[in-house]
Each structure stands twice: as C-alpha cells, then as structure tokens.
Design a protein around this motif. Structure first.
Motif, PDB file in Angstrom:
ATOM      1  N   HIS A   1       0.869  -1.178   0.000  1.00  0.00           N
ATOM      2  CA  HIS A   1       0.000   0.000   0.000  1.00  0.00           C
ATOM      3  C   HIS A   1       0.903   1.224   0.000  1.00  0.00           C
ATOM      4  CE1 HIS A   1      -3.476   2.492   0.691  1.00  0.00           C
ATOM      5  NE2 HIS A   1      -2.817   3.084   1.670  1.00  0.00           N
ATOM      6  N   ILE A   2       0.685   2.103  -0.970  1.00  0.00           N
ATOM      7  CA  ILE A   2       1.507   3.300  -1.117  1.00  0.00           C
ATOM      8  C   ILE A   2       0.643   4.510  -0.776  1.00  0.00           C
ATOM      9  CG2 ILE A   2       2.879   4.688  -2.705  1.00  0.00           C
ATOM     10  CD1 ILE A   2       3.204   2.107  -4.400  1.00  0.00           C
ATOM     11  N   THR A   3       1.096   5.317   0.172  1.00  0.00           N
ATOM     12  CA  THR A   3       0.365   6.539   0.514  1.00  0.00           C
ATOM     13  C   THR A   3       1.191   7.746   0.098  1.00  0.00           C
ATOM     14  OG1 THR A   3       1.277   6.588   2.750  1.00  0.00           O
ATOM     15  CG2 THR A   3      -0.833   5.481   2.455  1.00  0.00           C
ATOM     16  N   THR A   4       0.482   8.752  -0.424  1.00  0.00           N
ATOM     17  CA  THR A   4       1.105  10.008  -0.849  1.00  0.00           C
ATOM     18  C   THR A   4       0.294  11.163  -0.286  1.00  0.00           C
ATOM     19  OG1 THR A   4      -0.220  10.061  -2.872  1.00  0.00           O
ATOM     20  CG2 THR A   4       1.945   9.021  -3.020  1.00  0.00           C
ATOM     21  N   PRO A   5       0.848  12.358  -0.237  1.00  0.00           N
ATOM     22  CA  PRO A   5       0.066  13.525   0.204  1.00  0.00           C
ATOM     23  C   PRO A   5      -1.110  13.782  -0.752  1.00  0.00           C
ATOM     24  CG  PRO A   5       2.414  14.030   0.182  1.00  0.00           C
ATOM     25  CD  PRO A   5       2.245  12.697  -0.471  1.00  0.00           C
ATOM     26  N   ARG A   6      -2.132  14.406  -0.247  1.00  0.00           N
ATOM     27  CA  ARG A   6      -3.329  14.711  -1.049  1.00  0.00           C
ATOM     28  C   ARG A   6      -2.930  15.526  -2.289  1.00  0.00           C
ATOM     29  NH1 ARG A   6      -8.476  16.730   1.902  1.00  0.00           N
ATOM     30  NH2 ARG A   6      -8.446  14.518   2.301  1.00  0.00           N
ATOM     31  N   GLY A   7      -3.451  15.090  -3.427  1.00  0.00           N
ATOM     32  CA  GLY A   7      -3.167  15.787  -4.686  1.00  0.00           C
ATOM     33  C   GLY A   7      -1.885  15.345  -5.361  1.00  0.00           C
ATOM     34  N   MET A   8      -1.173  14.422  -4.750  1.00  0.00           N
ATOM     35  CA  MET A   8       0.096  13.958  -5.345  1.00  0.00           C
ATOM     36  C   MET A   8       0.042  12.459  -5.633  1.00  0.00           C
ATOM     37  SD  MET A   8       2.890  16.168  -3.209  1.00  0.00           S
ATOM     38  CE  MET A   8       4.142  16.170  -4.459  1.00  0.00           C
ATOM     39  N   ASN A   9      -1.116  11.972  -6.015  1.00  0.00           N
ATOM     40  CA  ASN A   9      -1.270  10.552  -6.319  1.00  0.00           C
ATOM     41  C   ASN A   9      -0.401  10.095  -7.483  1.00  0.00           C
ATOM     42  OD1 ASN A   9      -3.079  10.342  -4.252  1.00  0.00           O
ATOM     43  ND2 ASN A   9      -4.886  10.509  -5.566  1.00  0.00           N
ATOM     44  N   TRP A  10      -0.023  11.014  -8.346  1.00  0.00           N
ATOM     45  CA  TRP A  10       0.835  10.678  -9.476  1.00  0.00           C
ATOM     46  C   TRP A  10       2.191  10.141  -9.024  1.00  0.00           C
ATOM     47  CZ3 TRP A  10       5.262  13.615  -9.544  1.00  0.00           C
ATOM     48  CH2 TRP A  10       5.224  14.800  -8.800  1.00  0.00           C
ATOM     49  N   LEU A  11       2.590  10.466  -7.807  1.00  0.00           N
ATOM     50  CA  LEU A  11       3.844   9.930  -7.274  1.00  0.00           C
ATOM     51  C   LEU A  11       3.785   8.414  -7.105  1.00  0.00           C
ATOM     52  CD1 LEU A  11       4.974  12.517  -4.585  1.00  0.00           C
ATOM     53  CD2 LEU A  11       6.097  11.945  -6.738  1.00  0.00           C
ATOM     54  N   THR A  12       2.585   7.879  -6.899  1.00  0.00           N
ATOM     55  CA  THR A  12       2.427   6.429  -6.782  1.00  0.00           C
ATOM     56  C   THR A  12       2.861   5.746  -8.067  1.00  0.00           C
ATOM     57  OG1 THR A  12       0.576   6.736  -5.274  1.00  0.00           O
ATOM     58  CG2 THR A  12       0.772   4.583  -6.307  1.00  0.00           C
TER      59      THR A  12
END
Length: 161
Positions: free
Chosen positions: A108-119
């Motif tokens: 499970h990969i979590t990123t800051p809100r609005g930065m889902n592209w980092l996944t």
C-alpha cells in the motif's frame, strides 16, 4: 569435502530462489549515512558510464559492433542508476511516499493529497530490471564479441610466418 560444500551451497541457492516470501530487489537503508553513500555510488556509477561513452566516441571505438554494444550497456546503466536514485529518494529521503507491505503480494503506497501521481512514478521506478537486464545483456554481448575478435587475432598471429 569440496563436494559437500558444493551441495550445501546449491541447496542454499535453491531455497533462496524458490522461497517467494523473500524478495531481494531495491535495497532500503536504515540510517542516513548508508543511504547517502549508496546514493552517491549511483551518481558516481552513472557519471562513470557517461565518461566511458565519451571516450568510446572520442577514440572512435563505437565503429566496432563489440564496443557499440558496450556503449549501449553504458546507456542502460546510466538510466538504471538514475532510476534507482529516484526510487531511493522517493521513499527514503523525500518523505512524500510511505510504503506498507500488506502481504507477500501486495503493498500500500500513501502520498500527500493531490500527489497521487507519485504512486505511479514510484511503481515505475521499481521496474528497474527493465533497465538493468538489457544493460547486462549488451555488456555480455559486447564482451563476447571482443573475446571472439581477440581469439581470431591470436589465431592469425599463430599462423603467420
């Protein structure tokens, strides 16, 4: 004695390959000092491969198929090192991504809100074998061609008067 060691080593390697729970892929680091040295090694390796490409072109060695293959290997090694650098940076230095192992087959990969592209970026960087394997294949082919040309030259020297 040597046979017993060989069988033991073979058994260990077979278990290491067969056990799907253990994955030895991109290395993670516990402390920052190990990570910084490792990251510097990626940059140094990429720079060294760039320097190799420069000298291969400067000395016009890429006219030979063998050296051209080695040049392609160097290009793939540069790409692999940059990929590995980004992968390490995303997880261990940037603080933008957290990776949790759900089970043996899922993370499970979590990123800051609005930065889902980092996944997606992180996931793509984990496919580093798509760069390292071709690099090793080109390196192998280039070295094999160099060996073959050396053997042919040695054979010609043996038969010359």
């Amino acid at each position: 004695m040597l046979l017993r060691r060989s069988i033991g080593w073979s058994a260990f390697m077979a278990l290491a390959i067969i056990d799907p729970a253990t994955v030895w892929a991109t290395q993670t680091h516990g402390g920052l000092e190990g990570l910084f040295v490792h990251q510097f090694a990626h940059i140094f390796f990429a720079f060294s491969m760039g320097l190799l490409i420069y000298w291969l072109k400067k000395w016009d060695l890429v006219a030979s198929a063998a050296w051209r293959s080695i040049q392609y290997a160097a290009l793939f090694f540069i790409a692999w090192n940059l990929d590995a650098y980004v992968s390490h940076w995303l997880v261990e230095q940037s603080g933008l991504i957290e990776v949790f192992v759900v089970d043996g087959m899922r993370i499970h990969i979590t990123t800051p809100r609005g930065m889902n592209w980092l996944t997606e970026i992180y996931y793509l960087t984990k496919l580093d074998h798509l760069l390292s394997v071709p690099a090793l294949i080109f390196l192998f082919l280039g070295l094999k061609q160099l060996l073959k040309s050396t053997e042919e030259t040695d054979h010609l020297e043996d038969i010359s008067p």
